[in-house]
Design a protein around this motif. Structure first.
Motif, PDB file in Angstrom:
ATOM      1  N   GLY A   1      -0.124  24.761   3.860  1.00  0.00           N
ATOM      2  CA  GLY A   1      -0.946  24.633   2.658  1.00  0.00           C
ATOM      3  C   GLY A   1      -0.749  23.349   1.880  1.00  0.00           C
ATOM      4  N   HIS A   2      -0.599  23.502   0.570  1.00  0.00           N
ATOM      5  CA  HIS A   2      -0.467  22.366  -0.341  1.00  0.00           C
ATOM      6  C   HIS A   2       0.743  21.508   0.001  1.00  0.00           C
ATOM      7  CE1 HIS A   2      -0.451  20.013  -4.012  1.00  0.00           C
ATOM      8  NE2 HIS A   2       0.749  20.454  -4.314  1.00  0.00           N
ATOM      9  N   GLN A   3       1.802  22.140   0.496  1.00  0.00           N
ATOM     10  CA  GLN A   3       3.005  21.375   0.814  1.00  0.00           C
ATOM     11  C   GLN A   3       2.779  20.442   2.002  1.00  0.00           C
ATOM     12  OE1 GLN A   3       5.809  21.339  -1.118  1.00  0.00           O
ATOM     13  NE2 GLN A   3       4.524  22.536  -2.498  1.00  0.00           N
ATOM     14  N   ASN A   4       1.947  20.871   2.954  1.00  0.00           N
ATOM     15  CA  ASN A   4       1.566  19.959   4.034  1.00  0.00           C
ATOM     16  C   ASN A   4       0.802  18.764   3.479  1.00  0.00           C
ATOM     17  OD1 ASN A   4       2.733  21.352   6.138  1.00  0.00           O
ATOM     18  ND2 ASN A   4       0.836  22.296   6.862  1.00  0.00           N
ATOM     19  N   ASP A   5      -0.035  19.018   2.488  1.00  0.00           N
ATOM     20  CA  ASP A   5      -0.779  17.932   1.857  1.00  0.00           C
ATOM     21  C   ASP A   5       0.174  16.941   1.185  1.00  0.00           C
ATOM     22  OD1 ASP A   5      -3.110  19.194   2.646  1.00  0.00           O
ATOM     23  OD2 ASP A   5      -3.455  20.149   0.701  1.00  0.00           O
ATOM     24  N   GLN A   6       1.238  17.476   0.589  1.00  0.00           N
ATOM     25  CA  GLN A   6       2.231  16.616  -0.045  1.00  0.00           C
ATOM     26  C   GLN A   6       2.918  15.717   0.980  1.00  0.00           C
ATOM     27  OE1 GLN A   6       3.411  16.635  -3.660  1.00  0.00           O
ATOM     28  NE2 GLN A   6       1.265  17.209  -3.581  1.00  0.00           N
ATOM     29  N   PHE A   7       3.254  16.298   2.111  1.00  0.00           N
ATOM     30  CA  PHE A   7       3.879  15.519   3.183  1.00  0.00           C
ATOM     31  C   PHE A   7       2.909  14.457   3.691  1.00  0.00           C
ATOM     32  CE2 PHE A   7       4.958  14.782   7.671  1.00  0.00           C
ATOM     33  CZ  PHE A   7       6.290  14.414   7.542  1.00  0.00           C
ATOM     34  N   ASP A   8       1.657  14.836   3.909  1.00  0.00           N
ATOM     35  CA  ASP A   8       0.638  13.883   4.372  1.00  0.00           C
ATOM     36  C   ASP A   8       0.480  12.733   3.382  1.00  0.00           C
ATOM     37  OD1 ASP A   8       0.154  15.411   6.613  1.00  0.00           O
ATOM     38  OD2 ASP A   8      -1.616  16.411   5.790  1.00  0.00           O
ATOM     39  N   ASP A   9       0.591  13.045   2.096  1.00  0.00           N
ATOM     40  CA  ASP A   9       0.452  12.028   1.059  1.00  0.00           C
ATOM     41  C   ASP A   9       1.567  10.994   1.170  1.00  0.00           C
ATOM     42  OD1 ASP A   9      -0.920  10.983  -1.156  1.00  0.00           O
ATOM     43  OD2 ASP A   9       0.524  11.876  -2.531  1.00  0.00           O
TER      44      ASP A   9
ATOM     45  N   ILE B   1       3.241  10.263   3.884  1.00  0.00           N
ATOM     46  CA  ILE B   1       3.036   9.514   5.119  1.00  0.00           C
ATOM     47  C   ILE B   1       1.922   8.482   4.946  1.00  0.00           C
ATOM     48  CG2 ILE B   1       2.421   9.684   7.560  1.00  0.00           C
ATOM     49  CD1 ILE B   1       5.226  10.783   6.739  1.00  0.00           C
ATOM     50  N   ALA B   2       0.888   8.842   4.184  1.00  0.00           N
ATOM     51  CA  ALA B   2      -0.211   7.907   3.945  1.00  0.00           C
ATOM     52  C   ALA B   2       0.287   6.638   3.272  1.00  0.00           C
ATOM     53  CB  ALA B   2      -1.298   8.574   3.102  1.00  0.00           C
ATOM     54  N   THR B   3       1.213   6.781   2.326  1.00  0.00           N
ATOM     55  CA  THR B   3       1.824   5.611   1.695  1.00  0.00           C
ATOM     56  C   THR B   3       2.674   4.850   2.697  1.00  0.00           C
ATOM     57  OG1 THR B   3       1.835   6.637  -0.504  1.00  0.00           O
ATOM     58  CG2 THR B   3       3.385   4.833  -0.134  1.00  0.00           C
ATOM     59  N   LEU B   4       3.423   5.587   3.488  1.00  0.00           N
ATOM     60  CA  LEU B   4       4.332   4.986   4.465  1.00  0.00           C
ATOM     61  C   LEU B   4       3.601   4.098   5.467  1.00  0.00           C
ATOM     62  CD1 LEU B   4       7.218   4.894   5.748  1.00  0.00           C
ATOM     63  CD2 LEU B   4       6.579   6.943   7.016  1.00  0.00           C
ATOM     64  N   VAL B   5       2.435   4.543   5.924  1.00  0.00           N
ATOM     65  CA  VAL B   5       1.720   3.815   6.982  1.00  0.00           C
ATOM     66  C   VAL B   5       0.649   2.871   6.444  1.00  0.00           C
ATOM     67  CG1 VAL B   5       2.156   5.686   8.617  1.00  0.00           C
ATOM     68  CG2 VAL B   5       0.008   5.667   7.331  1.00  0.00           C
ATOM     69  N   SER B   6       0.499   2.784   5.133  1.00  0.00           N
ATOM     70  CA  SER B   6      -0.491   1.864   4.570  1.00  0.00           C
ATOM     71  C   SER B   6      -0.153   0.425   4.963  1.00  0.00           C
ATOM     72  CB  SER B   6      -0.521   1.977   3.044  1.00  0.00           C
ATOM     73  OG  SER B   6      -0.996   3.235   2.643  1.00  0.00           O
ATOM     74  N   PRO B   7      -1.140  -0.331   5.393  1.00  0.00           N
ATOM     75  CA  PRO B   7      -0.877  -1.717   5.803  1.00  0.00           C
ATOM     76  C   PRO B   7      -0.312  -2.545   4.649  1.00  0.00           C
ATOM     77  CG  PRO B   7      -3.077  -1.006   6.465  1.00  0.00           C
ATOM     78  CD  PRO B   7      -2.557   0.039   5.545  1.00  0.00           C
ATOM     79  N   ILE B   8       0.540  -3.487   4.984  1.00  0.00           N
ATOM     80  CA  ILE B   8       1.086  -4.422   4.009  1.00  0.00           C
ATOM     81  C   ILE B   8       0.518  -5.806   4.315  1.00  0.00           C
ATOM     82  CG2 ILE B   8       3.183  -5.553   3.166  1.00  0.00           C
ATOM     83  CD1 ILE B   8       2.965  -2.677   2.268  1.00  0.00           C
ATOM     84  N   LYS B   9      -0.165  -6.394   3.341  1.00  0.00           N
ATOM     85  CA  LYS B   9      -0.724  -7.731   3.527  1.00  0.00           C
ATOM     86  C   LYS B   9       0.401  -8.770   3.554  1.00  0.00           C
ATOM     87  CE  LYS B   9      -5.095  -6.792   1.108  1.00  0.00           C
ATOM     88  NZ  LYS B   9      -5.924  -7.156  -0.067  1.00  0.00           N
ATOM     89  N   ASN B  10       0.162  -9.844   4.235  1.00  0.00           N
ATOM     90  CA  ASN B  10       1.143 -10.928   4.284  1.00  0.00           C
ATOM     91  C   ASN B  10       1.313 -11.525   2.890  1.00  0.00           C
ATOM     92  OD1 ASN B  10       2.841 -12.969   4.967  1.00  0.00           O
ATOM     93  ND2 ASN B  10       1.329 -14.176   6.087  1.00  0.00           N
ATOM     94  N   CYS B  11       2.528 -11.457   2.383  1.00  0.00           N
ATOM     95  CA  CYS B  11       2.790 -11.935   1.021  1.00  0.00           C
ATOM     96  C   CYS B  11       3.927 -12.952   0.997  1.00  0.00           C
ATOM     97  CB  CYS B  11       3.108 -10.761   0.099  1.00  0.00           C
ATOM     98  SG  CYS B  11       4.564  -9.825   0.608  1.00  0.00           S
ATOM     99  N   GLY B  12       4.415 -13.331   2.175  1.00  0.00           N
ATOM    100  CA  GLY B  12       5.512 -14.286   2.234  1.00  0.00           C
ATOM    101  C   GLY B  12       6.869 -13.664   1.981  1.00  0.00           C
ATOM    102  N   LYS B  13       6.933 -12.336   1.928  1.00  0.00           N
ATOM    103  CA  LYS B  13       8.189 -11.629   1.711  1.00  0.00           C
ATOM    104  C   LYS B  13       8.351 -10.550   2.772  1.00  0.00           C
ATOM    105  CE  LYS B  13       7.749 -12.103  -3.329  1.00  0.00           C
ATOM    106  NZ  LYS B  13       6.370 -12.657  -3.316  1.00  0.00           N
ATOM    107  N   GLU B  14       9.593 -10.171   3.041  1.00  0.00           N
ATOM    108  CA  GLU B  14       9.831  -9.059   3.952  1.00  0.00           C
ATOM    109  C   GLU B  14       9.764  -7.762   3.153  1.00  0.00           C
ATOM    110  OE1 GLU B  14      13.059  -7.335   7.215  1.00  0.00           O
ATOM    111  OE2 GLU B  14      13.366  -9.311   6.306  1.00  0.00           O
ATOM    112  N   VAL B  15       8.785  -6.933   3.478  1.00  0.00           N
ATOM    113  CA  VAL B  15       8.562  -5.689   2.738  1.00  0.00           C
ATOM    114  C   VAL B  15       8.721  -4.512   3.690  1.00  0.00           C
ATOM    115  CG1 VAL B  15       6.935  -4.365   1.322  1.00  0.00           C
ATOM    116  CG2 VAL B  15       6.944  -6.874   1.196  1.00  0.00           C
TER     117      VAL B  15
END
Length: 265
Positions: free
Chosen positions: A198-206, A208-222
């Protein structure tokens, strides 16, 4: 499975995980929402005089409306809609009268859900100095320091900082962690998963969505991480554990091993 996830699972299954986790998330019985005396008097007056419009208006001022109704959020966001939709207001008022005043006040004063307290608890834990590093409360001091540091501000300000300087792309979601260790920047979101499905799966998915969001090249190691705690580390066939097994590159870890992770960078 990632080594930091393995460490988190080992901690959860072999040590006093819940006792230690309580230091991060000191859950206590939720206090009821307070309703001012003036508001109580106004609600009672409009209820007894059957003033539908004013009763609904007064209740909309409170954090929690006493009934779940799909039309209430619209009325809350557009107050002019109350006058223009008398049938909807009368229908809602009729439900309120059938509840009675005691139930209305009980519903309006219900405590906040526990999961809405988790983010501030995590930040309070960081603010206590548990990571043993500098704490910066402005982006200027955080950018200028050459020490290991964490940036503590509102979710929105931390997100804005990450978008501006660190190439963060999930613009709809705030962050719970922004840190700098050994010239590497770490951003992450926290989740306390209290049950399966249920809702807790949605929390986990949320998370993960942050975790896998692309990081643009900013000249720093992120480095993006997900700080997850709760039942996710119980071994089994549930969604989170299956995800752990199939994703060994992603850093998903308990708050209780966060310090080790940061100082290993």
């Amino acid at each position: 499975m990632n080594i930091w996830t393995e460490m988190s699972i080992e901690f959860a299954n072999q040590r006093n995980y819940l006792d230690e986790l309580y230091k991060v998330y000191p859950i206590s019985p939720n206090l009821c929402r307070e309703i001012s005396r003036e508001s109580c008097q106004a609600i009672e007056n409009y209820f007894l005089t059957r003033n539908n419009v004013e009763l609904v208006k007064e209740l909309l001022k409170l954090d929690l409306f006493p009934i779940k109704d799909s039309y209430v959020p619209y009325l809350r966001k557009d107050k002019t809609a109350i006058e223009r939709n008398p049938n909807t207001v009368n229908r809602i008022a009729g439900n309120l009268y059938s509840m009675g005043l005691d139930v209305i006040f009980d519903r309006c004063s219900e405590p906040k859900e526990t999961n809405r307290q988790m983010g501030p608890m995590f930040k309070n834990w960081l603010k206590s100095g548990v990571l043993g590093c500098k704490i910066c409360e402005t982006e200027e001091s955080f950018m200028q320091t050459t020490e290991n540091a964490i940036f503590l501000a509102s979710d929105a300000k931390m997100k804005e900082f990450a978008i501006k300087y660190l190439g963060y792309t999930r613009i709809s979601k705030g962050l719970d962690l922004v840190a700098k260790f050994n010239n590497k920047y770490i951003i992450g979101e926290t989740k306390f998963i209290t049950d399966f499905g249920g809702h807790q799966n949605d929390q986990f998915d949320d998370a993960i969505a942050t975790l896998v969001s692309p990081i643009k090249n900013c000249g720093k190691e992120v480095i993006t991480i997900a700080i997850v705690d709760g039942v996710s580390y119980i071994k089994g066939k549930h969604k989170a554990y299956k995800y752990f097994l199939n994703n060994n590159e992603q850093v998903i870890l308990s708050a209780l091993v966060l310090r080790e992770f940061l100082y290993s960078l």
